[in-house]
Design a protein around this motif. Structure first.
Motif, mmCIF file in Angstrom:
data_model
loop_
_atom_site.group_PDB
_atom_site.id
_atom_site.type_symbol
_atom_site.label_atom_id
_atom_site.label_comp_id
_atom_site.label_asym_id
_atom_site.label_seq_id
_atom_site.Cartn_x
_atom_site.Cartn_y
_atom_site.Cartn_z
ATOM 1 N N TYR A 161 0.847 -1.196 0.000
ATOM 2 C CA TYR A 161 0.000 0.000 0.000
ATOM 3 C C TYR A 161 0.882 1.245 0.000
ATOM 4 C CZ TYR A 161 -3.755 3.166 1.476
ATOM 5 O OH TYR A 161 -4.675 4.192 1.566
ATOM 6 N N ALA A 162 0.837 1.977 -1.093
ATOM 7 C CA ALA A 162 1.774 3.078 -1.308
ATOM 8 C C ALA A 162 1.675 4.157 -0.241
ATOM 9 C CB ALA A 162 1.537 3.691 -2.691
ATOM 10 N N TRP A 163 0.460 4.411 0.263
ATOM 11 C CA TRP A 163 0.294 5.528 1.201
ATOM 12 C C TRP A 163 0.928 5.233 2.557
ATOM 13 C CZ3 TRP A 163 -1.517 10.244 -0.211
ATOM 14 C CH2 TRP A 163 -2.071 10.319 -1.496
ATOM 15 N N SER A 164 0.901 3.979 2.992
ATOM 16 C CA SER A 164 1.613 3.627 4.224
ATOM 17 C C SER A 164 3.116 3.775 4.036
ATOM 18 C CB SER A 164 1.283 2.182 4.629
ATOM 19 O OG SER A 164 -0.078 2.042 4.953
ATOM 20 N N VAL A 165 3.595 3.326 2.877
ATOM 21 C CA VAL A 165 5.025 3.444 2.575
ATOM 22 C C VAL A 165 5.442 4.911 2.558
ATOM 23 C CG1 VAL A 165 6.798 3.013 0.838
ATOM 24 C CG2 VAL A 165 5.068 1.262 1.313
ATOM 25 N N LEU A 166 4.665 5.754 1.885
ATOM 26 C CA LEU A 166 5.006 7.175 1.804
ATOM 27 C C LEU A 166 4.990 7.834 3.185
ATOM 28 C CD1 LEU A 166 3.078 8.139 -1.444
ATOM 29 C CD2 LEU A 166 5.533 8.429 -1.067
ATOM 30 N N GLY A 167 4.031 7.450 4.034
ATOM 31 C CA GLY A 167 4.005 8.002 5.385
ATOM 32 C C GLY A 167 5.268 7.668 6.148
ATOM 33 N N ALA A 168 5.735 6.421 6.007
ATOM 34 C CA ALA A 168 6.983 6.035 6.656
ATOM 35 C C ALA A 168 8.165 6.794 6.088
ATOM 36 C CB ALA A 168 7.193 4.521 6.509
ATOM 37 N N ILE A 169 8.144 7.028 4.785
ATOM 38 C CA ILE A 169 9.264 7.723 4.135
ATOM 39 C C ILE A 169 9.387 9.165 4.619
ATOM 40 C CG2 ILE A 169 9.985 8.651 1.883
ATOM 41 C CD1 ILE A 169 9.022 5.957 0.687
ATOM 42 N N THR A 170 8.267 9.786 4.967
ATOM 43 C CA THR A 170 8.364 11.161 5.490
ATOM 44 C C THR A 170 9.222 11.226 6.746
ATOM 45 O OG1 THR A 170 6.374 11.002 6.902
ATOM 46 C CG2 THR A 170 6.058 11.727 4.609
ATOM 47 N N GLN A 171 9.329 10.120 7.465
ATOM 48 C CA GLN A 171 10.057 10.120 8.732
ATOM 49 C C GLN A 171 11.522 9.705 8.584
ATOM 50 O OE1 GLN A 171 8.165 11.401 11.475
ATOM 51 N NE2 GLN A 171 7.082 11.831 9.552
#
Length: 330
Positions: free
Chosen positions: A51-61
């Motif tokens: 799920y791309a949105w979970s991955v992107l949320g983690a990448i922000t950190q």
């Protein structure tokens, strides 16, 4: 100067690996990072679809500088546009204003999973226009009740919104004159995967559109397959990326990995090598990327094909390649 991005291919890597690659790509010096958003890979050989949105949320950190972007999300079938607006607002806050919402009219491969009939392209474009209106109004903080031809929103608002300095840009994917006519007036930026100068010229000629290079960006994407061994690079590109030869008009309508396997059964390794720069030659990659600059694109995201050698590409090849690309960029 053109900006160079890195593509987080959710079809070829798992979620933890993608987060690691995102951090490494920022260290390597990429200007921005884009993520695909799929429910299925194109080919079973790719083997992933987190799920791309979970991955992107983690990448922000794990990043602090690079801009982040969906490339692209379809806000009309698998997701309701109000939910996409909420996700985009949250990403803007988590990234502290580094997020662009890339949107497109979708691919059957991903959208058929919710059991809805796949609409013809004209209807998909109408749905996207309506979805963009909903997304923009919610991101503007409106308490929205909306009943359109395709979507309804009932007394809804976003409670966590970015400020003016964290505003979410909307980039829309286009592939022809009709799409540009619909999307240029309502988008901040253009997205396209082919280096066609007519796209930029047509966009700039549409009344109400922000001109590319004068506030709007044209964001392209190009697959490459760097490897010290050229034969191994060609083999990997053929295994993982032969679907790319079909073009958008074919790829958008195929519903399953089996369909892509059938459609690409006669694509040869030589066919793939003719369209994707493969091997250790960085100058060949620079030459291929140059087609986007010549077409008027402002941003180009590289796709390093395959999970294999992704770490090595980022550690060994990305830095020298970025130096050459920036030296060659207009």
């Amino acid at each position: 100067m053109s900006r160079i991005g890195y593509t987080l291919m959710t079809e070829q890597s798992g979620p933890r690996q993608l987060v690691e690659y995102a951090a490494a790509a920022e260290r390597a010096g990429f200007d921005f990072e884009v993520s695909s958003d799929h429910f299925s890979p194109w080919l079973t050989e790719q083997g992933h679809a987190p799920y791309a949105w979970s991955v992107l949320g983690a990448i922000t950190q794990v990043t602090s500088r690079v801009e982040l972007m969906t490339y692209v999300t379809c806000p009309t079938m698998r997701y309701h546009p109000a939910v996409v607006a909420q996700k985009a607002a949250t990403m803007a806050l988590l990234s502290q204003g580094r997020f662009t919402l890339g949107l497109g009219s979708g691919e059957n491969l991903n959208e058929h999973t919710v059991g809805r009939a796949w609409p013809p392209v004209a209807r998909r474009q109408e749905m996207l226009v309506e979805a963009v209106e909903i997304i923009r109004r919610l991101l503007a903080g409106e308490l929205l009740t909306f009943h359109g031809e395709h979507f309804s929103v009932d007394g809804s608002r976003l409670w966590d919104l970015p400020g003016d300095d964290e505003r979410v840009r909307l980039a829309l994917a286009v592939a022809g004159d009709k799409g540009i006519e619909h999307f240029a007036p309502i988008a901040d930026d253009l997205v396209a995967t082919e280096p066609l100068g007519d796209l930029v010229q047509t966009w700039n000629g549409v009344e109400g559109a922000t001109r590319i290079g004068d506030g709007a960006r044209a964001i392209g994407q190009i697959p490459i397959c760097w490897d010290p061994d050229e034969k191994r690079a060609v083999a990997r590109a053929h295994e993982q990326f032969r679907w790319f030869a079909g073009g958008w008009k074919v790829n958008s309508d195929l519903p399953t990995t089996a369909g892509f396997a059938g459609a690409t059964q006669f694509v040869t390794p030589d066919d793939v090598a003719d369209s994707i720069p493969c091997g250790p030659d960085l100058d060949k990659i620079v030459e291929a990327v140059g087609a986007f600059w010549e077409a008027g694109f402002t941003d180009v995201a590289l796709v390093q094909v395959g999970d294999e050698h992704q770490d090595r590409f980022l550690a060994e090849a990305a830095g020298p390649l970025l130096e050459r690309l920036r030296a060659a960029a207009p």
